[in-house]
Scaffold this active site. Sequence first.
Site, PDB file in Angstrom:
ATOM      1  CG  HIS A 218      -2.009  -0.880   1.054  1.00  0.00           C
ATOM      2  ND1 HIS A 218      -3.425  -0.291   0.522  1.00  0.00           N
ATOM      3  CD2 HIS A 218      -2.247  -2.009   1.499  1.00  0.00           C
ATOM      4  CE1 HIS A 218      -4.167  -1.176   0.590  1.00  0.00           C
ATOM      5  NE2 HIS A 218      -3.596  -2.234   1.154  1.00  0.00           N
TER       6      HIS A 218
ATOM      7  NE  ARG B 278      -4.834  10.065   9.904  1.00  0.00           N
ATOM      8  CZ  ARG B 278      -4.742   9.038  10.906  1.00  0.00           C
ATOM      9  NH1 ARG B 278      -5.617   8.004  11.263  1.00  0.00           N
ATOM     10  NH2 ARG B 278      -3.533   9.147  11.559  1.00  0.00           N
TER      11      ARG B 278
ATOM     12  CB  THR C  18      -9.987   4.998  -1.988  1.00  0.00           C
ATOM     13  OG1 THR C  18      -9.820   5.218  -0.619  1.00  0.00           O
ATOM     14  CG2 THR C  18      -9.486   3.741  -2.474  1.00  0.00           C
TER      15      THR C  18
HETATM   16  C1  PLP Z   1     -11.915   7.080   1.569  1.00  0.00           C
HETATM   17  C2  PLP Z   1     -11.548   7.739   2.822  1.00  0.00           C
HETATM   18  C3  PLP Z   1     -10.116   7.839   3.422  1.00  0.00           C
HETATM   19  C4  PLP Z   1      -8.979   7.813   2.117  1.00  0.00           C
HETATM   20  O1  PLP Z   1      -8.706   9.036   1.664  1.00  0.00           O
HETATM   21  P1  PLP Z   1      -7.681   9.336   0.668  1.00  0.00           P
HETATM   22  O2  PLP Z   1      -8.166  10.812  -0.093  1.00  0.00           O
HETATM   23  O3  PLP Z   1      -7.785   8.241  -0.343  1.00  0.00           O
HETATM   24  O4  PLP Z   1      -6.551   9.287   1.298  1.00  0.00           O
HETATM   25  C5  PLP Z   1      -9.705   8.121   4.510  1.00  0.00           C
HETATM   26  N1  PLP Z   1     -10.612   8.338   5.366  1.00  0.00           N
HETATM   27  C6  PLP Z   1     -12.073   8.191   5.007  1.00  0.00           C
HETATM   28  C7  PLP Z   1     -13.142   8.445   6.097  1.00  0.00           C
HETATM   29  C8  PLP Z   1     -12.555   7.832   3.896  1.00  0.00           C
HETATM   30  O5  PLP Z   1     -13.883   7.607   3.842  1.00  0.00           O
END
Ligand code: PLP
Length: 841
Positions: free
Chosen positions: A385, A577, A686
């Site tokens: 990852h 994050r 994601t």
């Molecule tokens: C989808 C999701 C993430 C991942 O977000 P990225 O922009 O891909 O880092 C992190 N936290 C929550 C609550 C999410 O739903």
Amino acid sequence: MTTADAPHPHDAAAPHPEGATHPLALAPVTPPPATVDGFVAEFLRTLNFDCGVALSASTANDRYVALAHTVRDYLMGRWLEDLRQQKETQAKSVCYLSAEYLLGRQLDNNLLASGLTEIAAEALAACGLSLDELREHEIEPGLGNGGLGRLAACFIDSLATLGVPSIGYGIRYEYGIFRQTFEDGQQVEQPDAWLTLGSPWEFPHPERAQLVSFGGRTETYDDGGVTRTRWVPAWNVSAIPCNYMVPGFENGRVNTLRLWRAKATDAFDLRIFNSGDYEEAVRAQTFAENISKVLYPEDSTPQGKELRLQQQYFFVAASIHDFLDTMLAEGYDLAKLGDRVIFQLNDTHPVIAVPELMRVLVDERGMDWDAAWAVTRRCFAYTCHTLLPEALEVWSVDLLGRLLPRHLEIIYRINEEFLAAVRARFGDDELRIRNMSIIAEFPERAVRMAYLATVAGSKVNGVAELHSQLLREKVLPDFDAFYPGKFTNVTNGVTPRRFLRLANPALSSLITEAIGEGWVTDLERLRELEPFADDAGFRASFAEVKAANKRRLNDVLHARDGMRVGDGHLVDVMVKRLHEYKRQLLKVLHVVSEYEGVISGRIPLEQLQPRTVVFGAKAAPGYAMAKRIIHLINAVGSTVNADTRLDGRLQVLFPPNYNVTLAESVIPAADLSEQISLAGKEASGTGNMKFALNGALTIGTDDGANVEIRELVGDENFFLFGMAEPEVEALSARGYRPSEFYQADAGLRRAIDLIASGSFSAGDRSVFEPIVSNLLYEDRFMVLADYASYMAAQDRVDAAYRDGDRWIRSAILNVARCGFFSSDRSIHDYIDRIWHTPPMI
Ligand SMILES: *Cc1c(COP(=O)(O)O)cnc(C)c1O
């Protein structure tokens, strides 16, 4: 039945107990019919019988619990049937091993999956209650940090919806990811006591506990002429399985998520603390139960803490034993285990499962080493990852040897044989040997878990095309050369059930009106929306949906935090994050530049595109720079929001405690999705997919899955900026000096100087000095190098947004062209490229 008659736990699941004569005893009991009246009856029954209260005397929690139990009851028959089938058919199963599951709320998802949402709403209304109010009562299980844990949650949803024989294994943390609050703009962490009122979705089975051992020593013994090794552990804990239903979407299937909870054993008390000292015994109990107490809040920079290794071994050992005990038929030939199971390792957290399976096969089941290794190599596959070197997990040999002495011996032998094979292939190339060794020598002797996973895994996958390519070329090139065909890609995905159908009911209805229902389980069908981008009526409806979602977000933020989204504003969102590589600082510099432009008179106020910038981000509690950046965002926000010279045209909102529930309100309201990591650092992302599927346009770098999003939606529907990965490499190689960018760009200088001057810290220049000097003299993630390009891209955003119709067209095309990012497609790719499991339906 007396306790003496109590059946063996595994017998308890037998479908037709000997001697049953009553017809009802022959099959699982079915709930009342799925009608409003049936639902009312079941709801009141659970309220009275499970919660022990009358409706008139019930609390909000009683009503929520009764509702959850009612939904459970409707799913139960299928769950029992699926559990039985998986055991009986002996079909190849996927065991998804993940230390994190960022599940989000369960009620709505389970109502949706079971097709009961409308019935439940009507039934509750008939009881004088409101589904909308009750759903707010659920505290989401936040058993993950961010993307990795959310991916696991999306995957188990897709596995259930696709009917793949599978089970998710993980840890039932008593405290999930901390609850974030702000004090004077600074992050304060509160414990996430999500279980205070219990979870109505959980089915604990203390009688089916697995014993997990730690410490001690190994010894050899003679077994009829064969020398064998056994582990003599020093202490045990009991692992209690807590099952959760994972219903597929309207397909009648219900899979299982099995999370392990640590509990002290009597043996535990006796072995180390056999003094009869009551206080010591209680302390020992606490010690054991600490293992599943709290999720480590580090996202992508693991600390090599002993308790974390205990957690990892605890859950994988329990899971492997559980699978072997309860899923395999009596007398199953373990040489064929690879036909029966694939353990998918979600990052390196569960990799200690590899030596554990070897230990079970060799030490406990008497298999010879080579045969056991052949079996083990078929049973595992590893998902990487990251690309950040500091995120590659290592465990010191010292710690591992103390906690899991037999496993360390096994790892040494795996490494010995692996390195012998490398020598046989490449000759005595000592540098290569050192680079490929599972054991690192510096800065201390330590096990490289990613290498162990790569050697043991039948396949290794990255999580987006670019990431998989960089993994092969930059992170593990020697392994790629040694194992041709082992590396592959599976681009991440998100579940359309939660992130479109549930989170965005208005857009879902509009889509369904246009193209019918099928898209929820066949997301590529969103393609059929493309022609509607040219339909003015559809564009107007789409724009109205977005406006309605902004009003809904406004209501949520107002109720939650007293915040307001500006009327008619472009909603510009960066939620994820907090990490330097994700570059929230770049977004801050954009805001500061716009602010500085207006107050200095350089930008006429009328020219400023009204925007509400929404941040959401938790920082790891020990990550000082990330916490300083949070402080800066809040400081800039309060200054900008309060400055009347902007006439409210620029707003910065930073609602605390970004989690799945907040994501479900924020993402559907977004116009602009900020995906601005330094190229080559974000494995996939994601969040980027969730936004595009909800009709936000992306401003982003050529990184992670952004690359694939842009290819699919087209350049004209994506705001690309910044260096590509080869340019980042080239700049690094030349020697990056951020101060040169500072000197060369007046706008950048003004923004940084404004921060440095104390304008956002009541004149105190020291508060943000560490951020400023880091940017000027280190800037590891090249914020300053990409600043000019980012500002130019934001100008293109403003221009495009002003042409409302063109923007909506692009937004529709983003939705229509991003069906690829369904986690259903990811799971199909895992099946085709890695698992080779048969589909069940
Ligand atoms: C989808 C999701 C993430 C991942 O977000 P990225 O922009 O891909 O880092 C992190 N936290 C929550 C609550 C999410 O739903």
